[in-house]
Write an enzyme that holds these catalytic residues in place. Structure first.
Site, PDB file in Angstrom:
ATOM      1  N   LYS A  10       0.822  -1.215   0.000  1.00 49.02           N
ATOM      2  CA  LYS A  10       0.000   0.000   0.000  1.00 49.02           C
ATOM      3  C   LYS A  10       0.860   1.271   0.000  1.00 49.02           C
ATOM      4  O   LYS A  10       2.067   1.225   0.269  1.00 49.02           O
ATOM      5  CB  LYS A  10      -0.931  -0.026   1.216  1.00 49.02           C
ATOM      6  CG  LYS A  10      -1.995  -1.141   1.154  1.00 49.02           C
ATOM      7  CD  LYS A  10      -2.910  -1.068   2.379  1.00 49.02           C
ATOM      8  CE  LYS A  10      -4.001  -2.130   2.330  1.00 49.02           C
ATOM      9  NZ  LYS A  10      -4.894  -2.029   3.520  1.00 49.02           N
ATOM     10  N   PHE A  58     -14.871   3.678   8.325  1.00 44.31           N
ATOM     11  CA  PHE A  58     -13.493   3.960   7.924  1.00 44.31           C
ATOM     12  C   PHE A  58     -13.319   4.112   6.416  1.00 44.31           C
ATOM     13  O   PHE A  58     -12.204   4.338   5.947  1.00 44.31           O
ATOM     14  CB  PHE A  58     -12.549   2.867   8.463  1.00 44.31           C
ATOM     15  CG  PHE A  58     -12.874   1.463   7.991  1.00 44.31           C
ATOM     16  CD1 PHE A  58     -12.456   1.022   6.742  1.00 44.31           C
ATOM     17  CD2 PHE A  58     -13.581   0.592   8.796  1.00 44.31           C
ATOM     18  CE1 PHE A  58     -12.745  -0.269   6.308  1.00 44.31           C
ATOM     19  CE2 PHE A  58     -13.876  -0.707   8.366  1.00 44.31           C
ATOM     20  CZ  PHE A  58     -13.459  -1.131   7.115  1.00 44.31           C
ATOM     21  N   ARG A  86      -2.177 -14.146   4.831  1.00 43.29           N
ATOM     22  CA  ARG A  86      -2.922 -13.445   5.884  1.00 43.29           C
ATOM     23  C   ARG A  86      -2.149 -13.514   7.203  1.00 43.29           C
ATOM     24  O   ARG A  86      -2.066 -12.532   7.940  1.00 43.29           O
ATOM     25  CB  ARG A  86      -4.316 -14.062   6.085  1.00 43.29           C
ATOM     26  CG  ARG A  86      -5.259 -13.957   4.896  1.00 43.29           C
ATOM     27  CD  ARG A  86      -5.860 -12.593   4.694  1.00 43.29           C
ATOM     28  NE  ARG A  86      -6.764 -12.186   5.742  1.00 43.29           N
ATOM     29  CZ  ARG A  86      -7.428 -11.033   5.728  1.00 43.29           C
ATOM     30  NH1 ARG A  86      -7.273 -10.173   4.715  1.00 43.29           N
ATOM     31  NH2 ARG A  86      -8.231 -10.712   6.698  1.00 43.29           N
ATOM     32  N   THR A  92      -5.606  -6.963  11.187  1.00 44.42           N
ATOM     33  CA  THR A  92      -6.010  -5.582  10.901  1.00 44.42           C
ATOM     34  C   THR A  92      -5.876  -4.737  12.175  1.00 44.42           C
ATOM     35  O   THR A  92      -5.405  -3.599  12.132  1.00 44.42           O
ATOM     36  CB  THR A  92      -7.491  -5.537  10.451  1.00 44.42           C
ATOM     37  OG1 THR A  92      -7.774  -6.667   9.638  1.00 44.42           O
ATOM     38  CG2 THR A  92      -7.785  -4.258   9.708  1.00 44.42           C
ATOM     39  N   ARG A 103       2.735  -6.281   8.983  1.00 46.74           N
ATOM     40  CA  ARG A 103       2.063  -5.081   9.507  1.00 46.74           C
ATOM     41  C   ARG A 103       2.701  -4.601  10.814  1.00 46.74           C
ATOM     42  O   ARG A 103       2.798  -3.391  11.044  1.00 46.74           O
ATOM     43  CB  ARG A 103       0.563  -5.341   9.692  1.00 46.74           C
ATOM     44  CG  ARG A 103      -0.193  -5.262   8.370  1.00 46.74           C
ATOM     45  CD  ARG A 103      -1.640  -5.660   8.497  1.00 46.74           C
ATOM     46  NE  ARG A 103      -2.394  -5.352   7.280  1.00 46.74           N
ATOM     47  CZ  ARG A 103      -3.626  -5.771   7.054  1.00 46.74           C
ATOM     48  NH1 ARG A 103      -4.261  -6.512   7.943  1.00 46.74           N
ATOM     49  NH2 ARG A 103      -4.239  -5.441   5.921  1.00 46.74           N
ATOM     50  N   ASN A 113      -1.742   0.494   6.726  1.00 45.76           N
ATOM     51  CA  ASN A 113      -1.188  -0.710   7.345  1.00 45.76           C
ATOM     52  C   ASN A 113      -0.321  -1.544   6.399  1.00 45.76           C
ATOM     53  O   ASN A 113      -0.192  -2.747   6.562  1.00 45.76           O
ATOM     54  CB  ASN A 113      -2.321  -1.539   7.965  1.00 45.76           C
ATOM     55  CG  ASN A 113      -3.361  -1.935   6.941  1.00 45.76           C
ATOM     56  OD1 ASN A 113      -3.187  -1.696   5.748  1.00 45.76           O
ATOM     57  ND2 ASN A 113      -4.440  -2.542   7.390  1.00 45.76           N
ATOM     58  N   HIS A 116      -2.168  -5.489   1.858  1.00 43.57           N
ATOM     59  CA  HIS A 116      -3.476  -6.143   1.726  1.00 43.57           C
ATOM     60  C   HIS A 116      -3.223  -7.570   1.273  1.00 43.57           C
ATOM     61  O   HIS A 116      -2.312  -7.812   0.480  1.00 43.57           O
ATOM     62  CB  HIS A 116      -4.321  -5.432   0.651  1.00 43.57           C
ATOM     63  CG  HIS A 116      -5.481  -6.267   0.171  1.00 43.57           C
ATOM     64  ND1 HIS A 116      -6.723  -6.207   0.744  1.00 43.57           N
ATOM     65  CD2 HIS A 116      -5.566  -7.209  -0.808  1.00 43.57           C
ATOM     66  CE1 HIS A 116      -7.535  -7.071   0.123  1.00 43.57           C
ATOM     67  NE2 HIS A 116      -6.851  -7.696  -0.816  1.00 43.57           N
TER      68      HIS A 116
HETATM   69  P1  ADP Z   1      -7.879  -6.492   6.024  1.00 44.84           P
HETATM   70  O1  ADP Z   1      -7.079  -5.595   5.111  1.00 44.84           O
HETATM   71  O2  ADP Z   1      -7.071  -6.928   7.218  1.00 44.84           O
HETATM   72  O3  ADP Z   1      -8.540  -7.635   5.304  1.00 44.84           O
HETATM   73  P2  ADP Z   1     -10.495  -5.208   6.109  1.00 44.84           P
HETATM   74  O4  ADP Z   1     -10.791  -5.943   4.840  1.00 44.84           O
HETATM   75  O5  ADP Z   1     -11.452  -5.366   7.229  1.00 44.84           O
HETATM   76  O6  ADP Z   1      -9.040  -5.593   6.663  1.00 44.84           O
HETATM   77  O7  ADP Z   1     -10.378  -3.642   5.806  1.00 44.84           O
HETATM   78  C1  ADP Z   1      -9.752  -3.164   4.654  1.00 44.84           C
HETATM   79  C2  ADP Z   1      -8.802  -2.040   5.024  1.00 44.84           C
HETATM   80  O8  ADP Z   1      -9.548  -0.951   5.571  1.00 44.84           O
HETATM   81  C3  ADP Z   1      -7.786  -2.391   6.123  1.00 44.84           C
HETATM   82  O9  ADP Z   1      -6.641  -3.083   5.646  1.00 44.84           O
HETATM   83  C4  ADP Z   1      -7.444  -1.014   6.652  1.00 44.84           C
HETATM   84  O10 ADP Z   1      -6.568  -0.334   5.748  1.00 44.84           O
HETATM   85  C5  ADP Z   1      -8.810  -0.330   6.616  1.00 44.84           C
HETATM   86  N1  ADP Z   1      -9.538  -0.544   7.875  1.00 44.84           N
HETATM   87  C6  ADP Z   1     -10.197  -1.645   8.276  1.00 44.84           C
HETATM   88  N2  ADP Z   1     -10.766  -1.510   9.485  1.00 44.84           N
HETATM   89  C7  ADP Z   1     -10.460  -0.261   9.895  1.00 44.84           C
HETATM   90  C8  ADP Z   1     -10.765   0.506  11.065  1.00 44.84           C
HETATM   91  N3  ADP Z   1     -11.495   0.006  12.065  1.00 44.84           N
HETATM   92  N4  ADP Z   1     -10.286   1.769  11.120  1.00 44.84           N
HETATM   93  C9  ADP Z   1      -9.553   2.293  10.124  1.00 44.84           C
HETATM   94  N5  ADP Z   1      -9.236   1.623   8.971  1.00 44.84           N
HETATM   95  C10 ADP Z   1      -9.677   0.374   8.866  1.00 44.84           C
HETATM   96 MG    MG Z   2      -9.985  -7.515   3.730  1.00 48.31          MG
END
Ligand code: ADP
Ligand code: MG
Length: 135
Positions: A10, A58, A86, A92, A103, A113, A116
């Site tokens: 990212k 978010f 993962r 996350t 991360r 973070n 992805h």
């Molecule tokens: P992941 O990337 O771990 O699969 P998600 O699919 O739930 O997580 O969310 C997509 C992206 O949105 C995250 O990687 C992060 O950049 C952002 N995100 C998710 N949850 C939050 C949150 N509670 N607050 C701020 N940003 C968030």
């Molecule tokens: Mg996701």
């Protein structure tokens, strides 16, 4: 079983010059790079890629962050690639994230973070098609 998955490096990790270290971690873990793309997200692409998050609290921040700089996409292959990526990317939520994960090393905030990864075989297929234009 050998699987394909999508890794995104990212914008914050690109800005912080962590591309090389992240790729080194995944190659050392046995992932094979099948394809790679350097690109900038557009709002249209974010609305497709992150469609399940539209309307969440978010989403606006995520949108702004993903538009802020370029992204690197990697099509990766490995035994149990989806689950393994993962795992090495880490949670996350910073509170429950394991130390030593990508991360934990390279995230700046909960949103910025660093990486992805696809969360299921269906999403891996869908996301690889979106980012690399496979059909
Ligand atoms: P992941 O990337 O771990 O699969 P998600 O699919 O739930 O997580 O969310 C997509 C992206 O949105 C995250 O990687 C992060 O950049 C952002 N995100 C998710 N949850 C939050 C949150 N509670 N607050 C701020 N940003 C968030
Ligand atoms: Mg996701």
């Amino acid at each position: 079983m050998i699987e394909s998955t999508l890794l995104l490096i990212k914008p914050n990790a690109v800005k912080n010059k962590n591309i090389g270290e992240i790729i080194s971690i995944i190659e050392k873990d046995g992932f094979l790079i099948k394809n790679i793309r350097y690109f900038r997200f557009t709002e249209d692409l974010i609305n497709i890629f992150y469609k399940d998050h539209i309307g969440k609290s978010f989403f606006d921040n995520l949108n702004k962050f993903m538009l802020s700089d370029v992204t690197i996409a990697l099509h990766l292959e490995r035994d149990k690639a989806i689950e393994r990526l993962r795992q090495i990317n880490g949670d996350t939520d910073p509170e429950t994230r394991e130390t030593g994960t990508i991360r934990s090393l390279f995230a700046d905030t909960i949103t910025a973070n660093a990486v992805h990864s696809s969360d299921s075989p269906q999403n891996a297929k869908r996301e690889l098609e979106i980012i690399f234009g496979y059909r």
